[in-house]
Design a protein around this motif. Structure first.
Motif, PDB file in Angstrom:
ATOM      1  N   LYS A 169     -20.352 139.651  53.046  1.00 10.42           N
ATOM      2  CA  LYS A 169     -20.881 138.313  52.760  1.00 10.42           C
ATOM      3  C   LYS A 169     -20.920 138.001  51.263  1.00 10.42           C
ATOM      4  N   GLN A 170     -20.710 139.027  50.421  1.00 12.56           N
ATOM      5  CA  GLN A 170     -20.725 138.799  48.977  1.00 12.56           C
ATOM      6  C   GLN A 170     -19.349 138.462  48.420  1.00 12.56           C
ATOM      7  N   ILE A 171     -18.314 138.507  49.260  1.00  7.00           N
ATOM      8  CA  ILE A 171     -16.968 138.251  48.740  1.00  7.00           C
ATOM      9  C   ILE A 171     -16.855 136.835  48.170  1.00  7.00           C
ATOM     10  N   MET A 172     -17.302 135.818  48.926  1.00 14.64           N
ATOM     11  CA  MET A 172     -17.164 134.439  48.445  1.00 14.64           C
ATOM     12  C   MET A 172     -18.024 134.183  47.195  1.00 14.64           C
ATOM     13  N   VAL A 176     -16.565 132.952  43.498  1.00 23.15           N
ATOM     14  CA  VAL A 176     -17.046 131.823  42.693  1.00 23.15           C
ATOM     15  C   VAL A 176     -17.436 132.293  41.298  1.00 23.15           C
ATOM     16  N   SER A 177     -18.062 133.465  41.195  1.00 21.77           N
ATOM     17  CA  SER A 177     -18.410 134.003  39.872  1.00 21.77           C
ATOM     18  C   SER A 177     -17.153 134.158  39.019  1.00 21.77           C
ATOM     19  N   ALA A 178     -16.093 134.716  39.611  1.00 21.77           N
ATOM     20  CA  ALA A 178     -14.846 134.906  38.873  1.00 21.77           C
ATOM     21  C   ALA A 178     -14.203 133.560  38.526  1.00 21.77           C
ATOM     22  N   LEU A 205     -22.997 126.238  40.313  1.00 15.73           N
ATOM     23  CA  LEU A 205     -21.681 126.059  40.931  1.00 15.73           C
ATOM     24  C   LEU A 205     -21.690 126.604  42.359  1.00 15.73           C
ATOM     25  N   LYS A 206     -22.393 127.698  42.565  1.00 16.74           N
ATOM     26  CA  LYS A 206     -22.477 128.260  43.916  1.00 16.74           C
ATOM     27  C   LYS A 206     -23.255 127.328  44.845  1.00 16.74           C
TER      28      LYS A 206
END
Length: 322
Positions: A169-172, A176-178, A205-206
């Motif tokens: 669940k942390q992939i998205m 966005v961080s990148a 942004l998230k």
């Protein structure tokens, strides 16, 4: 009187929902682009050593010059690497959920940043570099799948505060961080406020790009850690002000309150209860307050300096929850 308060509350809620639905309706109208996922992790470990040349030609950016082919063929055959590969395939035999989630994310990105190119996803198994779980280039998104096997995986000999985010669940949020690193103006003010607002912009942004995600997942906290921040927001803000930290250039403050860590360092009894990065969390609340109280476009926000955002934010921390 209670009826009036209830009606006002419901009206505000309906207006907020309507505003959100308008954005989401517009996002829905953006044509869906088929996202291509290339499983370099599978290609690498399923390629025969004799066919390495073709793989190097197709993915030259993964093969730095100067390394003998034996470096790669040894890695292909190494039992530990092959065990890691097996574990990644167990977890991600079907990459469709990741592809589908990114498709949804990309539509939101294109709504707010229409000129964004459609990248392809390349999945890899890398060196477990948790500082670079995702790389977002103009036309590529590279995801290191070995860092998303689940926080309790046997391979993770890391502190809890790091591995709690080694979840699918942390992939998205990590994407966005990148992505945000390409969109947010670099920090020019080297004080604590500059760092707080920079990461506050990233988290905001998230809010926009991942509207269905919980705040905990956006920042990489547990629900209990989010609750702690909410309950101690007023106290933290008062501490920053009383210690005259906001405009301080002391770089130790970045380590204490911005850098990923097991806890924040107030040097008080509350330290062990606090999550790391509380400065980023407070910066997030300042940016949210700024956007609520000012008519500013997203591109304008991302370019603005921290001092102006703070001074125009009308930020008032929530009082401590008893």
């Amino acid at each position: 009187m209670r009826k009036i308060i209830f009606l006002v509350t419901v009206t505000i809620a309906l207006i907020s929902c309507d505003k959100k639905s308008k954005v989401e309706k517009a996002v829905d109208q953006i044509p869906t682009v088929e996202i291509k996922v290339e499983r370099f992790d599978k290609l690498f470990f399923e390629t025969q050593p004799k066919d390495l040349g073709k793989l190097k030609k197709d993915f030259s950016f993964f093969f730095p010059a100067g390394n003998d082919d034996s470096v790669w063929t040894n890695k292909m055959k190494d039992p530990i690497w092959r065990e890691l590969y097996t574990e990644v395939q167990k977890k991600y035999a079907n990459i469709e959920p990741v592809r589908s989630d990114f498709e949804t994310l990309l539509k939101h990105i294109k709504y707010y940043f229409p000129q964004t190119k459609t990248p392809k996803i390349i999945t890899v198994i890398s060196e477990m570099d948790y500082n670079n779980k995702v790389i977002y280039a103009d036309s590529l998104v590279i995801i290191s799948l070995e860092l998303y096997l689940g926080k309790d995986h046997k391979f993770y000999q890391y502190p809890k505060y790091l591995k709690q985010n080694f979840e699918q669940k942390q992939i998205m949020p990590d994407i966005v961080s990148a992505f945000s690193e390409k969109k947010i103006s670099p920090v020019t003010d080297k004080n604590l406020l500059g760092q707080m607002i920079y990461f506050g912009k990233q988290l905001y942004l998230k809010d926009l790009l991942l509207p269905d995600y919980a705040d905990a997942d956006k920042i990489g906290y547990s629900p209990a850690q989010i609750k702690w921040c909410q309950e101690n927001e007023s106290y933290m803000w008062r501490y920053f002000l009383e210690k005259e930290m906001i405009y301080s250039d002391d770089q130790k403050l970045v380590t204490r309150f911005i850098t990923v860590a097991p806890f924040s360092k107030f040097y008080l009894e509350i330290d062990n209860e606090s999550p790391g990065r509380v400065g980023a969390w407070v910066g997030w609340q300042i940016v949210r307050s700024f956007m609520k109280n000012n008519e500013v476009t997203l591109p304008e926000l991302l370019k603005m300096n921290a001092k102006e955002i703070f001074e125009k934010s009308k930020y008032k921390p929530n009082k401590n929850v008893e």
